[in-house]
Design an enzyme around this catalytic site. Structure first.
Site, PDB file in Angstrom:
ATOM      1  N   ALA B  10      29.552 -40.182  23.503  1.00 11.46           N
ATOM      2  CA  ALA B  10      29.595 -38.759  23.764  1.00 11.46           C
ATOM      3  C   ALA B  10      29.465 -37.967  22.479  1.00 11.46           C
ATOM      4  O   ALA B  10      28.895 -36.888  22.456  1.00 11.46           O
ATOM      5  CB  ALA B  10      30.882 -38.397  24.463  1.00 11.46           C
ATOM      6  N   ASP B 115      42.192 -42.541  23.902  1.00 14.49           N
ATOM      7  CA  ASP B 115      41.203 -42.871  24.934  1.00 14.49           C
ATOM      8  C   ASP B 115      41.372 -44.334  25.309  1.00 14.49           C
ATOM      9  O   ASP B 115      40.435 -45.117  25.298  1.00 14.49           O
ATOM     10  CB  ASP B 115      39.794 -42.589  24.407  1.00 14.49           C
ATOM     11  CG  ASP B 115      38.763 -42.524  25.531  1.00 14.49           C
ATOM     12  OD1 ASP B 115      39.167 -42.480  26.714  1.00 14.49           O
ATOM     13  OD2 ASP B 115      37.561 -42.527  25.227  1.00 14.49           O
TER      14      ASP B 115
END
Lengths: 328, 199
Positions: B10, B115
């Protein structure tokens, strides 16, 4: 086949008519928000007073007569209870009088489904940002044939629109909502603000508190600019991550905050940088509206969905991932 | 030192290369032209710097990639063996325990992964490693730790989570407060019953 849909989850009483995916009418009447915000019972009273006229107007706009309406649909939730109940009651009354079926629709699905429909994309990543909601979603198949909207990321506290409106009220802007903040923000300078993205989730309260505090020592212009840039950046960054992880094709933006020019610009550029198309519907379909409820109602009707009478209620907290998407 | 792009994340592009004889991975944070300069700069350079600091600390105590070279927007780090757990049918209870041990070790030195999902766990024969510290930061707050556990919980199956939780309780000094905090977070309501399974 035409379906009439009624939306009344918040300040808008909207009625739309959808015939084979064509949106023939989209009429709405909006409660004027004062500095006190929205008082649910007042808004409900306002809706009740306007319901009949708006339904009539929508029928006229569609060019159909009442006997052409094959089914009605209404917003079941999420939203403000007293307001939802007016829409539900109107729909039930119509259905009862005309002896046609009635379908309960999830508000968020309305927003996303109509944007997906108008975009022509098959399986896009949806970014749904409104007053109460801020979610990044896509359709996922849970097991054999059962599909639901899966939430990749969402706000962990308040919605993006609420956050901006709250700021607008604190900064004494009038009218206190997003487009005013956007106007004021034009040409502002960036002041550092807290930026909180956790995976694909994000939080806004820290940013809001900080921005309201910053008002005492900075110009409204600079604070508004920084607040807007920071909040939108968080959403776009999380969306970018979701886009790449989910492998969805295309990006659609929907919900009330989708009317923001700056947010559209940022998402457009982000999508383009990954070779993906970006779509946002016209403003009339992003603000709360009846057409989206009519459209989803039509999908349910065509698919022969048979809601039980116990499902024909309103539900203030009605999560999008509770709904099975039978029509997809 | 031929570069080969293996993934587009990302926020960063991932390349493999041979760095002075070591099989390595290079992570380069792409420009994000749609953000205002100030936010972009802070996202790219500050995160790169933090990530490098965290990697060097994490790799010293558990199976995480060791940083070999750091520039303003990029890090070259050691390449760890294994396959992303998200690409395997299931994580398995032994690996769930290994993951919990890794997370506990990180939390014990004040590293929040940020994450901690199956996509960032590499499984090889009998070793589990954790990668992608791109969203990591230092914190001693139980709430931050609880979010790591929450992400893990949503990303693995219930039975795996039971083993994960047991191991984490044993190994993390603050596990009691963290797990209480987790319950509190889940009660906040916005995200009850949310799973991360996207398949």
């Amino acid at each position: 086949m035409a379906v009439l849909g009624i939306e009344s989850s918040a300040h808008t009483f909207g009625v739309g008519v959808s015939e084979n995916g064509k949106l023939l009418a989209n009429v709405k009447c909006m409660y004027k928000i004062t500095d006190k915000g929205m008082i649910p019972s007042r808004v409900a009273e306002f809706h009740a007073g306007n319901a009949k006229a708006v339904i009539k107007e929508a029928l006229e706009a569609s060019g159909l007569s009442i006997s052409d309406i094959e089914a009605v649909s209404y917003t079941k939730g999420p939203g403000l209870g007293p307001c939802l109940r007016i829409g539900q009651l109107s729909a039930m009354t119509l259905a009862e009088t005309l002896n046609i079926p009635v379908y309960p629709v999830n508000h968020a699905i309305g927003h996303i489904q109509i944007a997906a429909h108008l975009s022509g994309m098959k399986d896009p990543l949806a970014i749904y940002v409104s007053g109460g909601n801020s979610q990044i979603l896509g359709v996922a198949e849970e097991f054999k044939g059962v599909k639901r909207y899966h939430i990749y990321g969402e706000t962990l506290d308040i919605g993006l629109g609420n956050m901006i409106d709250n700021f607008a009220r604190a900064a004494k802007l009038n009218p206190a909502w997003g487009s005013t903040v956007a106007e004021v923000a034009e040409g502002g300078k960036y002041i550092q603000m807290p930026y909180t993205v956790k995976g694909m989730d994000f939080t806004f309260t820290g940013l809001l508190t900080n921005a309201v505090k910053a008002l005492s020592s900075n110009s409204v212009k600079d604070v508004a600019y920084s607040l807007q840039e920071t909040a939108f950046s968080m959403v776009v960054e999380a969306s970018e991550r979701a886009l790449l992880l989910s492998g969805k094709q295309g990006v659609i933006l929907c919900g009330g905050v989708a009317q923001s020019k700056r947010l559209k610009e940022m998402l457009n550029e982000m999508s383009g940088s990954h070779g993906q198309r970006f779509f946002v519907a016209l403003n009339e379909y992003n603000a709360d509206n009846g057409a989206m409820i009519a459209y989803v109602g039509e999908l349910m009707h065509k698919h022969g969905s048979k809601p039980k009478s116990s499902e024909l209620v309103v539900k203030q907290r009605y999560r999008i991932d509770e709904v099975e998407l039978q029509w997809l | 030192m031929a570069l080969k792009k293996i993934a587009e994340g990302a926020e960063a592009d991932i390349y493999t290369l041979n760095f002075f004889g070591i099989d390595s991975v290079m992570k380069f944070r792409r420009p994000k032209p749609y953000l205002v300069k100030e936010i972009e700069e802070s996202l790219r350079s500050v995160r790169t710097k933090t990530e490098a600091r965290i990697l060097s600390k994490a790799s010293a105590i558990t199976n995480a990639p060791k940083p070999l070279f750091v520039s303003k927007y990029g890090i070259i780090m050691e390449k760890l063996p294994g396959l992303q757990a998200s690409k395997m049918p299931s994580l398995g209870s032994a690996n769930a325990e290994r993951a919990a041990l890794i997370l506990a070790k990180l939390h014990n030195v004040g590293i929040i992964h940020g994450d901690f999902t199956k996509a960032n766990l590499l499984v090889s024969n009998d070793m589990l490693s954790v990668i992608d510290f791109g969203l990591s930061y230092f914190s001693s707050s139980p709430e931050d730790m609880a979010f790591d556990v929450l992400l893990a919980k949503r990303s693995i199956s219930n039975s795996e989570y039971i083993r994960f939780r047991a191991q984490y309780s044993k190994s993390c000094f603050k596990s009691k407060v963290v797990l209480n905090k987790l319950e509190e977070i889940e009660r906040r309501g916005r995200y009850q019953n949310r799973s991360l399974d996207t398949k």
